[in-house]
Design an enzyme around this catalytic site. Structure first.
Site, PDB file in Angstrom:
ATOM      1  N   THR A 144      -0.465  24.748  26.802  1.00 57.68           N
ATOM      2  CA  THR A 144      -0.532  23.727  25.761  1.00 57.68           C
ATOM      3  C   THR A 144      -1.567  24.103  24.702  1.00 57.68           C
ATOM      4  OG1 THR A 144      -1.137  21.435  25.315  1.00 57.68           O
ATOM      5  CG2 THR A 144      -2.098  22.394  27.267  1.00 57.68           C
ATOM      6  N   SER A 179      -8.456  16.418  28.137  1.00 55.83           N
ATOM      7  CA  SER A 179      -7.985  15.526  29.203  1.00 55.83           C
ATOM      8  C   SER A 179      -7.938  16.379  30.463  1.00 55.83           C
ATOM      9  CB  SER A 179      -6.578  14.975  28.909  1.00 55.83           C
ATOM     10  OG  SER A 179      -5.595  15.957  29.201  1.00 55.83           O
ATOM     11  N   TYR A 181      -5.333  16.685  32.395  1.00 57.62           N
ATOM     12  CA  TYR A 181      -4.054  17.405  32.324  1.00 57.62           C
ATOM     13  C   TYR A 181      -4.224  18.713  31.535  1.00 57.62           C
ATOM     14  CZ  TYR A 181      -0.049  18.965  29.706  1.00 57.62           C
ATOM     15  OH  TYR A 181       0.862  19.778  29.094  1.00 57.62           O
ATOM     16  N   HIS A 182      -4.806  18.606  30.325  1.00 57.76           N
ATOM     17  CA  HIS A 182      -4.962  19.811  29.506  1.00 57.76           C
ATOM     18  C   HIS A 182      -5.880  20.825  30.211  1.00 57.76           C
ATOM     19  CE1 HIS A 182      -3.636  16.985  26.211  1.00 57.76           C
ATOM     20  NE2 HIS A 182      -2.980  18.058  25.824  1.00 57.76           N
ATOM     21  N   LYS A 185      -4.187  23.109  32.568  1.00 55.42           N
ATOM     22  CA  LYS A 185      -3.503  24.230  31.904  1.00 55.42           C
ATOM     23  C   LYS A 185      -4.489  25.365  31.603  1.00 55.42           C
ATOM     24  CE  LYS A 185       0.652  22.200  31.183  1.00 55.42           C
ATOM     25  NZ  LYS A 185       2.011  22.726  31.253  1.00 55.42           N
TER      26      LYS A 185
HETATM   27  N1  USQ Z   1      -1.640   9.363  19.500  1.00 55.00           N
HETATM   28  C1  USQ Z   1      -1.770   8.241  18.687  1.00 55.00           C
HETATM   29  N2  USQ Z   1      -1.005   7.159  19.004  1.00 55.00           N
HETATM   30  C2  USQ Z   1      -0.141   7.128  20.053  1.00 55.00           C
HETATM   31  C3  USQ Z   1      -0.022   8.279  20.870  1.00 55.00           C
HETATM   32  C4  USQ Z   1      -0.796   9.383  20.567  1.00 55.00           C
HETATM   33  O1  USQ Z   1      -2.528   8.227  17.725  1.00 55.00           O
HETATM   34  O2  USQ Z   1       0.499   6.093  20.271  1.00 55.00           O
HETATM   35  C5  USQ Z   1      -2.435  10.578  19.183  1.00 55.00           C
HETATM   36  C6  USQ Z   1      -3.256  11.088  20.356  1.00 55.00           C
HETATM   37  O3  USQ Z   1      -4.500  10.404  20.430  1.00 55.00           O
HETATM   38  C7  USQ Z   1      -3.368  12.571  20.034  1.00 55.00           C
HETATM   39  C8  USQ Z   1      -2.051  12.908  19.317  1.00 55.00           C
HETATM   40  O4  USQ Z   1      -1.518  11.629  18.910  1.00 55.00           O
HETATM   41  O5  USQ Z   1      -4.412  12.800  19.143  1.00 55.00           O
HETATM   42  C9  USQ Z   1      -1.025  13.591  20.192  1.00 55.00           C
HETATM   43  O6  USQ Z   1      -0.801  12.807  21.339  1.00 55.00           O
HETATM   44  P1  USQ Z   1       0.474  12.995  22.281  1.00 55.00           P
HETATM   45  O7  USQ Z   1       0.459  11.879  23.283  1.00 55.00           O
HETATM   46  O8  USQ Z   1       1.704  13.198  21.482  1.00 55.00           O
HETATM   47  O9  USQ Z   1       0.162  14.416  22.933  1.00 55.00           O
HETATM   48  P2  USQ Z   1      -0.759  14.852  24.158  1.00 55.00           P
HETATM   49  O10 USQ Z   1      -1.241  13.718  24.979  1.00 55.00           O
HETATM   50  O11 USQ Z   1      -1.793  15.793  23.642  1.00 55.00           O
HETATM   51  O12 USQ Z   1       0.265  15.644  25.059  1.00 55.00           O
HETATM   52  C10 USQ Z   1       1.540  16.102  24.605  1.00 55.00           C
HETATM   53  C11 USQ Z   1       2.394  16.390  25.822  1.00 55.00           C
HETATM   54  C12 USQ Z   1       1.755  17.519  26.602  1.00 55.00           C
HETATM   55  C13 USQ Z   1       1.535  18.719  25.672  1.00 55.00           C
HETATM   56  C14 USQ Z   1       0.708  18.307  24.468  1.00 55.00           C
HETATM   57  C15 USQ Z   1       0.525  19.392  23.439  1.00 55.00           C
HETATM   58  O13 USQ Z   1       2.546  15.242  26.633  1.00 55.00           O
HETATM   59  O14 USQ Z   1       2.580  17.861  27.724  1.00 55.00           O
HETATM   60  O15 USQ Z   1       0.869  19.713  26.390  1.00 55.00           O
HETATM   61  O16 USQ Z   1       1.388  17.238  23.811  1.00 55.00           O
HETATM   62  S1  USQ Z   1      -1.022  19.269  22.576  1.00 55.00           S
HETATM   63  O17 USQ Z   1      -1.214  17.899  22.107  1.00 55.00           O
HETATM   64  O18 USQ Z   1      -1.006  20.199  21.485  1.00 55.00           O
HETATM   65  O19 USQ Z   1      -2.054  19.583  23.542  1.00 55.00           O
END
Ligand code: USQ
Length: 384
Positions: A144, A179, A181-182, A185
């Site tokens: 990720t 997090s 989870y991250h 990875k």
């Molecule tokens: N966010 C909001 N509002 C929401 C949901 C999320 O502002 O209702 C924000 C989060 O705080 C974060 C961003 O949007 O800053 C991305 O959140 P996300 O829930 O889309 O992504 P994340 O939790 O980081 O995880 C997802 C996948 C995970 C993958 C990751 C890639 O669930 O499996 O590894 O995206 S990354 O984000 O680049 O690490």
């Protein structure tokens, strides 16, 4: 190529299985339905409940004439994984078999424990099974972009050339995940790197950003073959969540200032990237790392894109900043390199008005299935 898809029932696993099958690869999909079980336990199920793996494989055979072999089993169990590798002798392995949610991993001690043990345990078993039964195979592992966090310097593709006190070396790019989870990875990457340099395995670690969308070439026109579209706080990614919120008339949940920037990609591009990585394997003893996304957006930009799409489709969409349940930078520098997969031939499907409108239309058709109480329940990053 014989390709084993671990986590073949997931949001990305099943579409990948069909995509590789359509390209003529011999595919086996393995899953223990962990994500379905967790979603059921948390009352966080997807917009539409897809058929189980056996039924999906049957439907796929009807529409394509191609076969995807299915095994239901726990890859954390050595006897199970070892017998699957021994029977199938994969040439390529796509490893998606992990608990994929950052909020779930921060929910409580039990969820954190499951995430840590499952993710590390399965990765360890995949490495051992490769070494025992398929030492020349190539593993494509889903990492990720969150492994890197949001450093105040450009993010390279996995590796950093450094000069320190007059000497030079190449090291893994510094990682600072936000997090558990991250962080699993990050630990996976270290485990892979250890066995790559010690046993000479071939591994590609894909640093993927949040994915959006459900439609691919293989499932277009066949809704039963589409993947889970999760919009709940635990398993939904931000853009998919915003689309469902817009359709439900729920104010878009921008966390904090909304300046959090990430690299996003269309589900179609995940499939392309995984296929391209498989078809051009890493060398023996190489840990190859690609940053897998096509465009960067802040949360505020995504909210505006969804609001504008809603307006085009006759919906009135409200955007509302709420207190951030996560611990992350809300304003930061973000400039990751992402040329490796483009060099292999990736042709990006960008987030055009047409693309976002078509995801909105899909959700509008299923508006009656939305449970608004799943959208926000306030899982926080707080201790205990
Ligand atoms: N966010 C909001 N509002 C929401 C949901 C999320 O502002 O209702 C924000 C989060 O705080 C974060 C961003 O949007 O800053 C991305 O959140 P996300 O829930 O889309 O992504 P994340 O939790 O980081 O995880 C997802 C996948 C995970 C993958 C990751 C890639 O669930 O499996 O590894 O995206 S990354 O984000 O680049 O690490």
């Amino acid at each position: 190529m014989r390709v084993l898809i671990l986590g073949g029932d997931g949001y990305l696993g099943w579409p990948t299985a069909m995509h590789l099958s359509a390209q003529g690869h011999e595919v086996m999909a393995v899953d223990n339905y962990l994500r379905r079980r967790l979603a059921r336990e948390e009352d966080s199920e997807a917009l539409i409940d897809p058929p189980n793996l056996h039924q999906r494989a049957k439907l796929w055979q009807e529409v394509s004439g191609r076969e995807i072999a299915v095994r239901v089993g726990d890859l954390d169990d050595w006897t199970t994984i070892s017998s699957i590798f021994e029977e199938f002798r994969p040439e390529g392995i796509v490893h998606y078999a992990e608990q994929p949610s950052a909020p779930y991993s921060m929910k409580d001690r039990a969820a954190a424990d499951l995430t840590l043990r499952n993710n590390l345990g399965v990765t360890f078993n995949v490495i051992q099974a490769m070494a025992a039964h398929a030492p020349d195979a190539h593993m494509v592992k889903l990492g990720t972009m969150g492994e890197y966090g949001t450093p105040n310097i450009d993010i390279e593709e996995g590796w950093l050339d450094i000069e320190h006190k007059g000497r030079k070396d190449r090291v893994l790019f510094p990682r600072a995940a936000s997090s558990l989870y991250h962080t699993t990875k990050v630990l996976d990457t270290d485990l892979l790197w250890f066995y790559v340099r010690t046993w000479g395995l071939r591994v590609t670690d894909l640093m993927q950003g949040p994915v959006y969308g459900v439609e691919t070439d293989e499932n277009a026109g066949h809704e039963a073959l589409q993947p889970f579209l999760n919009y709940d706080e635990l398993f939904g990614t931000v853009l998919n969540r915003f689309v469902v919120q817009a359709v439900a008339g729920y104010p878009l949940t921008v966390y904090g200032k909304g300046g959090q920037t990430r690299g996003y990609l269309n589900i179609r591009d995940t499939l392309q990237c995984v296929r391209l990585a498989l078809e051009t394997p890493a060398d023996e003893g190489e840990l190859r790392i690609f940053n897998q996304f096509t465009e960067t957006f802040s949360v505020n930009q995504l909210a505006e894109i969804v609001r504008a799409s809603g307006e085009r489709l006759g919906l009135s969409v409200e955007v509302k900043s709420i207190e951030n349940p996560r611990k992350e930078r809300e304003e930061h520098y973000y400039n990751p390199v992402h040329t490796g997969l483009l060099d292999l031939g990736l042709e990006p499907n960008l987030l055009t008005d047409e693309v976002i409108d078509s995801i909105m239309r899909f959700v509008m058709r299923h508006k009656d299935s939305i449970h608004a109480d799943r959208i926000f329940r306030g899982v926080t990053w707080k201790k205990g």
